[in-house]
Enzyme design. Structure first.
Site, short mmCIF file in Angstrom:
data_model
loop_
_atom_site.label_atom_id
_atom_site.label_comp_id
_atom_site.label_asym_id
_atom_site.label_seq_id
_atom_site.Cartn_x
_atom_site.Cartn_y
_atom_site.Cartn_z
N ARG A 103 0.95 -1.41 -0.17
CA ARG A 103 0.34 0.03 0.37
C ARG A 103 1.09 1.47 -0.35
O ARG A 103 2.01 1.13 -0.02
CB ARG A 103 -0.65 -0.30 1.49
CG ARG A 103 0.14 -0.14 2.67
CD ARG A 103 -1.06 0.04 3.74
NE ARG A 103 -0.19 -0.28 4.90
CZ ARG A 103 -0.91 0.16 6.03
NH1 ARG A 103 -2.12 0.16 6.01
NH2 ARG A 103 -0.29 0.54 7.19
N CYS A 107 3.07 7.27 -6.08
CA CYS A 107 3.98 8.71 -6.90
C CYS A 107 2.29 9.68 -6.26
O CYS A 107 1.49 9.69 -6.56
CB CYS A 107 3.82 8.53 -7.92
SG CYS A 107 4.05 10.38 -8.87
N ASN A 141 -4.12 7.56 4.51
CA ASN A 141 -3.78 6.68 5.14
C ASN A 141 -2.58 7.19 5.34
O ASN A 141 -1.80 7.10 5.10
CB ASN A 141 -3.86 5.58 5.30
CG ASN A 141 -3.70 4.94 6.32
OD1 ASN A 141 -4.49 4.98 7.22
ND2 ASN A 141 -3.04 4.06 6.74
N GLU A 142 -2.20 7.73 6.51
CA GLU A 142 -0.62 8.04 7.22
C GLU A 142 0.30 8.95 6.18
O GLU A 142 1.11 7.53 5.40
CB GLU A 142 -0.09 6.58 7.48
CG GLU A 142 -0.52 6.40 9.17
CD GLU A 142 -0.44 4.96 10.04
OE1 GLU A 142 0.50 4.09 8.80
OE2 GLU A 142 -0.21 4.53 10.87
N CYS A 148 8.72 10.02 -4.26
CA CYS A 148 8.71 9.11 -5.61
C CYS A 148 9.77 9.96 -6.94
O CYS A 148 10.07 11.30 -6.83
CB CYS A 148 7.62 9.24 -6.35
SG CYS A 148 7.18 8.94 -7.88
N CYS A 150 9.61 9.68 -11.33
CA CYS A 150 9.56 9.09 -11.82
C CYS A 150 9.73 10.87 -12.94
O CYS A 150 9.59 11.42 -11.95
CB CYS A 150 7.94 8.98 -11.77
SG CYS A 150 6.10 10.35 -11.52
N CYS A 153 7.28 13.32 -11.16
CA CYS A 153 8.36 13.84 -9.69
C CYS A 153 9.35 15.47 -11.12
O CYS A 153 9.52 16.23 -10.17
CB CYS A 153 8.32 12.52 -8.73
SG CYS A 153 7.23 12.22 -8.00
N GLU A 297 -6.30 5.79 15.66
CA GLU A 297 -5.32 4.20 16.10
C GLU A 297 -4.85 3.97 17.18
O GLU A 297 -3.86 4.98 17.57
CB GLU A 297 -4.43 3.63 14.75
CG GLU A 297 -5.70 3.58 13.35
CD GLU A 297 -4.40 3.26 11.99
OE1 GLU A 297 -3.58 2.51 12.65
OE2 GLU A 297 -4.47 3.01 11.24
C1 GAL Z 1 -0.62 1.82 10.77
C2 GAL Z 1 -2.07 1.87 10.10
C3 GAL Z 1 -2.99 0.40 9.81
C4 GAL Z 1 -2.60 -0.35 10.07
C5 GAL Z 1 -1.42 -0.16 11.34
C6 GAL Z 1 -0.97 -1.81 12.07
O1 GAL Z 1 0.39 2.23 10.15
O2 GAL Z 1 -2.89 3.24 10.01
O3 GAL Z 1 -3.38 0.41 8.28
O4 GAL Z 1 -1.52 -0.61 8.89
O5 GAL Z 1 -0.60 0.67 11.65
O6 GAL Z 1 -0.14 -1.86 11.29
#
Ligand code: GAL
Length: 668
Positions: A103, A107, A141-142, A148, A150, A153, A297
């Site tokens: 994941r 780019c 996400n994060e 990159c 390419c 870029c 999280e």
């Molecule tokens: C975080 C991420 C989640 C999951 C979690 C555990 O960094 O946002 O999607 O991957 O770690 O690995």
């Protein structure tokens, strides 16, 4: 408060959704984050959208009073997208496209990816604009990597340089490309940094460039979400001290910051298991926007992918939950609800195991949720106020990653030495940067402020003249914004402020041996309050000009030089610390000295391993006291009068005794 979990209904049969929602409700949860990796389920083939499953999940959850934060799903691309649009895949430093299967492999610059990302964001925003259960968005996400290499870029890099430097003459002059004869005569000649022998000016500018690409990628999503769903909040799940993106900048477009805080990695370095690092992470995240944050999280059980870590000790999940609130969290989501049967994260445990049966961790989360909800009526609207701040600068961090200056130097570890000492003093701490207001601070710590601008020094002078206390360390004022060393004698623009000159500097030989403990053969040391502390890594040969010496080095050629000094200036003071100490106690002693007589709000005296942090609302104070030790601890209350522990309902006076791992919230 918003309390809940990260939930992946798409990983389980529909017959399970209602059972999960019931259990969540029973635990007192009122929020879930959904769908940040579900692009392939939402758009199984290009332009064909299937959101019925998500509608149904949201309906079931909201039937149990559970609200939803939706992730824009751009952190993981559907396979059809990667195949059809290979140009959206990042290219690594060797010039090869990354292969599909993980994941965050896109780019950030790719026009195609931005178009597709905008389209799915728009589809989701329009579809859920009328859905009241959806209270907010998490972008992607994060955000971090990949950096990159390419063609898109490279072209964007050249455009970035053109708009920043205007002419090649200017760029050549500022970067000193005369060195090794790299004088550019066409923008296209300017490479991406990948040689390991790159010009430090180019490398630093490229770190800024990567960060800007990510920020502008997010901005495109934010603009869509604001336009279509102006009444929902927008946040992102940050990663504490992650170095890749200038978080001050990334936070600028959001309503509030959230972050992902994991604290029980046992296979990683020990430092990561330390509660101080989590505390500092909370403080940094709060400081990005100077407002309360969320935990999007956090650890719910053993973490890991190929291997799992230690489990959470009984009481730990609850105590660490309180820690987040103490530092300013208004939302808390455990990652994840149930441990996945599938994919790379099979051993990243949720509150429930693979078996889906509620057990100890579920019960502890329910208890925590219950207690925090009771507390939340009381503390709602309260904030963390700090009189002390530590400077945290992405420019400095990046410049030190490019050139660590001396072996083993790590910007964050250095900063944590001071953070931990402040934590022991029981004071709240902000992080800040030089463009931010300094109002309200009495003490500012600048750990190795390497890259410095004239205006910033002016601002600090005013701060000190008005009575502020400033602490500078080695490698202060070394470079300008182009990552070029100053021609002034060090500490450069700080020389007048510090009242010292650094005649020479060096890396200390063998110093890596004494980084974490004192070992025989320590070669350099200082004496502070009658105790000897080894110096490691580096030594500035400090010559006081107007400053007074606090301690000198004790050995060899360094004997003639000061290690720590203080300069009285206006109504304030400036400390200069020219070396690195390998023992925490040295920092504690130093800070005790510095803070002596400074009227900071310190209502408690806590022993080692007990954290005290304060939230305030008007004249009301809420002191969170967390005993991270495995044995009971006694905390002295410095003021007279009665204090009410709003968790237990007990009244205390003079001192409070906390059993191992326990917490108290004293209201006064
Ligand atoms: C975080 C991420 C989640 C999951 C979690 C555990 O960094 O946002 O999607 O991957 O770690 O690995």
């Amino acid at each position: 408060m918003h309390i809940g979990v990260d939930y992946y209904p798409e990983h389980w049969g529909k017959e399970r959704w209602e059972i999960d929602a019931q259990m969540m409700k029973k635990a007192g949860f009122n929020v879930v984050r959904l769908a940040e990796f579900a692009w392939a389920k939402m758009e199984p083939s290009e332009g064909k959208y299937e959101l019925d499953w998500l509608d149904e999940a949201i309906k079931i959850l909201s039937g149990y009073g559970i609200k939803v934060i939706l992730g824009t799903p751009t952190g993981s691309r559907p396979p059809w997208l990667a195949r059809k649009y290979p140009e959206t895949t990042a290219v690594d430093i060797t010039g090869h496209r990354i292969s599909y299967g993980g994941r965050k492999d896109n780019c950030p610059t790719s026009k195609t990816y931005r178009r597709l990302s905008s389209r799915i964001t728009e589809v989701l925003a329009e579809h859920y604009a009328g859905e009241k259960a959806v209270i907010g968005w998490q972008t992607d996400n994060e955000f971090a990597c990949p950096v990159c290499y390419c063609g898109d870029c490279e072209a964007a890099w050249h455009n970035h340089l053109k708009s920043k430097y205007r002419t090649l003459n200017e760029l050549n002059r500022r970067w000193g490309t005369v060195f090794w004869g790299h004088i550019y005569s066409d923008w296209e000649e300017i490479p991406l940094p990948r040689k390991g022998q790159d010009n430090p000016s180019l490398s630093l500018e490229h770190r800024r460039f990567h960060s800007l690409q990510v920020v502008s990628f997010q901005r495109e999503q934010v603009e869509i979400l604001r336009r279509i769903t102006p009444d929902r909040f927008i946040t992102h799940n940050f990663m504490g001290f992650s170095p890749w993106v200038d978080y001050y900048d990334l936070a600028g477009d959001l309503d509030f910051v959230s972050w992902d805080c994991y604290y029980n990695y046992s296979s990683w370095s020990e430092r990561l298991n330390n509660y101080s690092l989590q505390a500092a992470g909370h403080d940094l995240m709060r400081s990005l926007k100077k407002r309360n944050f969320w935990i999007m999280e956090t650890s719910a059980g053993p973490v890991g992918n190929r291997m799992f870590s230690r489990n959470l000790r009984p009481g730990e999940l609850r105590r660490m939950g309180y820690q987040t609130v103490a530092h300013g969290a208004d939302g808390l989501l455990w990652f994840r609800w149930r441990t996945s049967l599938y994919g790379f994260e099979q051993y990243w445990h949720g509150l429930l195991g693979h078996d889906g049966v509620p057990g100890r961790r579920y019960r502890e989360a329910s208890l925590t949720s219950d207690e925090l909800q009771k507390l939340s009526g009381e503390i709602e609207g309260s904030r963390v106020k700090s009189e002390v701040a530590i400077f945290y600068s992405y420019d400095d961090r990046w410049a030190f990653e490019i050139q660590p200056n001396f072996e083993k130097f790590d910007y964050v570890s250095h900063l944590l030495c001071y953070y931990k000492a402040l934590q022991k003093e029981g004071v709240n701490v902000d992080f800040t940067h030089l463009n931010s207001s300094l109002d309200g601070y009495r003490l500012l710590i600048l750990p190795a402020p390497y890259i410095v601008r004239e205006e910033a020094v002016q601002k600090l002078k005013e701060f000190v003249n008005k009575g502020g206390i400033l602490l500078l360390t080695f490698r202060s004022g070394v470079k300008n914004e182009d990552n070029i060393p100053t021609e002034k004698t060090l500490p450069g623009l700080f020389r007048d402020l510090a009242g010292v000159r650094v005649e020479e500097y060096e890396a200390l030989e063998g110093s890596w041996k004494v980084s974490y403990s004192v070992t025989p053969g320590v070669s350099y040391s200082v004496e502070l309050d009658g105790k000897i502390f080894p110096c490691c890594y580096t030594a500035d040969w400090v010559v006081p000009e107007n400053a007074k010496v606090i301690c000198r080095y004790r050995e060899k050629h360094l004997k003639d030089y000061a290690a720590v000094t203080v300069n009285h200036l206006g109504a304030g003071r400036v400390y200069y610390v020219g070396t690195y100490f390998s023992i925490d106690e040295a920092y504690s002693l130093l800070l005790k000295k510095i803070l002596k007589g400074v009227p900071l709000k310190r209502y408690f005296s806590a022993p080692y391993g007990v954290e005290v942090y304060m939230r305030e609302k008007g004249s009301k104070h809420y002191a969170f006291i967390l005993n991270h030790n495995e044995k009971k601890a006694e905390v002295k209350i410095n003021n007279s009068g009665f204090y009410m522990d709003i968790i237990s309902g007990n009244t205390v006076k003079n001192k409070i005794t906390l059993p191992a791992g326990e917490v108290a919230v004293l209201k006064f």
